[in-house]
Scaffold this motif. Sequence first.
Motif, PDB file in Angstrom:
ATOM      1  N   GLU A 211       6.369  -6.837  -1.835  1.00 29.35           N
ATOM      2  CA  GLU A 211       6.024  -5.840  -1.355  1.00 29.35           C
ATOM      3  C   GLU A 211       5.467  -4.663  -2.000  1.00 29.35           C
ATOM      4  O   GLU A 211       4.404  -3.863  -1.561  1.00 29.35           O
ATOM      5  N   GLU A 212       6.274  -4.324  -3.327  1.00 32.06           N
ATOM      6  CA  GLU A 212       5.531  -3.303  -4.004  1.00 32.06           C
ATOM      7  C   GLU A 212       4.103  -3.832  -4.359  1.00 32.06           C
ATOM      8  O   GLU A 212       3.458  -2.576  -4.577  1.00 32.06           O
ATOM      9  N   PHE A 213       3.948  -4.888  -4.656  1.00 31.98           N
ATOM     10  CA  PHE A 213       2.588  -5.350  -5.318  1.00 31.98           C
ATOM     11  C   PHE A 213       1.660  -5.199  -4.180  1.00 31.98           C
ATOM     12  O   PHE A 213       0.426  -4.622  -4.357  1.00 31.98           O
TER      13      PHE A 213
ATOM     14  N   PHE B  40       0.795  -1.541  -3.811  1.00 27.08           N
ATOM     15  CA  PHE B  40      -0.024  -1.057  -4.798  1.00 27.08           C
ATOM     16  C   PHE B  40      -1.464  -1.455  -4.587  1.00 27.08           C
ATOM     17  O   PHE B  40      -2.243  -0.712  -4.781  1.00 27.08           O
ATOM     18  N   ALA B  41      -1.666  -2.801  -4.158  1.00 30.75           N
ATOM     19  CA  ALA B  41      -3.025  -3.351  -3.955  1.00 30.75           C
ATOM     20  C   ALA B  41      -3.707  -2.551  -2.992  1.00 30.75           C
ATOM     21  O   ALA B  41      -4.983  -2.263  -2.769  1.00 30.75           O
ATOM     22  N   ASP B  42      -2.922  -2.244  -1.615  1.00 31.60           N
ATOM     23  CA  ASP B  42      -3.496  -1.428  -0.720  1.00 31.60           C
ATOM     24  C   ASP B  42      -3.795   0.040  -1.197  1.00 31.60           C
ATOM     25  O   ASP B  42      -5.109   0.480  -0.774  1.00 31.60           O
TER      26      ASP B  42
ATOM     27  N   GLU C 102      -7.903   1.319  -1.136  1.00 31.37           N
ATOM     28  CA  GLU C 102      -8.194   2.817  -0.517  1.00 31.37           C
ATOM     29  C   GLU C 102      -8.988   3.615  -1.312  1.00 31.37           C
ATOM     30  O   GLU C 102      -9.920   4.363  -1.178  1.00 31.37           O
ATOM     31  N   LEU C 103      -8.454   3.523  -2.639  1.00 28.79           N
ATOM     32  CA  LEU C 103      -8.848   4.442  -3.620  1.00 28.79           C
ATOM     33  C   LEU C 103     -10.338   3.850  -3.867  1.00 28.79           C
ATOM     34  O   LEU C 103     -11.377   4.707  -4.180  1.00 28.79           O
ATOM     35  N   LEU C 104     -10.522   2.631  -3.963  1.00 32.24           N
ATOM     36  CA  LEU C 104     -11.954   2.060  -4.428  1.00 32.24           C
ATOM     37  C   LEU C 104     -13.015   2.332  -3.213  1.00 32.24           C
ATOM     38  O   LEU C 104     -14.159   2.215  -3.374  1.00 32.24           O
ATOM     39  N   LYS C 105     -12.329   2.670  -1.887  1.00 30.11           N
ATOM     40  CA  LYS C 105     -13.268   2.780  -1.007  1.00 30.11           C
ATOM     41  C   LYS C 105     -14.138   3.913  -0.907  1.00 30.11           C
ATOM     42  O   LYS C 105     -15.274   4.056  -0.598  1.00 30.11           O
TER      43      LYS C 105
END
Length: 107
Positions: free
Chosen positions: A11-13, A16-18, A22-25
């Motif tokens: 769940e933490e991973f 983090f991936a989400d 969002e950051l790369l969008k």
Amino acid sequence: MGDFSSNSDIEEFISFADDLVELLKDPIDVQNLNQCLEHFKALQSSCDDDFSSVQSLIQDYEKKIQACRQKTEEAKANTVADDEMEILEKELEEEVGKGHLLMEEIR
């Protein structure tokens, strides 16, 4: 308990991936990341250059230290030879003095 721990890690991973997606969008964030990467590369190159310079200086100083050690050993060897020479000169003077005394006795 092992399942709960691994579920929590997953769940933490995923979280983090989400966040990363969002950051790369956002193009501004991507530009900032690229800029940080370029600064990192420049910094790494500068550090590599500094490391090479320091390593070269260390090698030079090691050579100078070795040369000083050799000169010190030579000086010590010459000093010992000088001390031995003084002892031999004193012995020679004593023998010459004895020789003069013998010559006077013979006269």
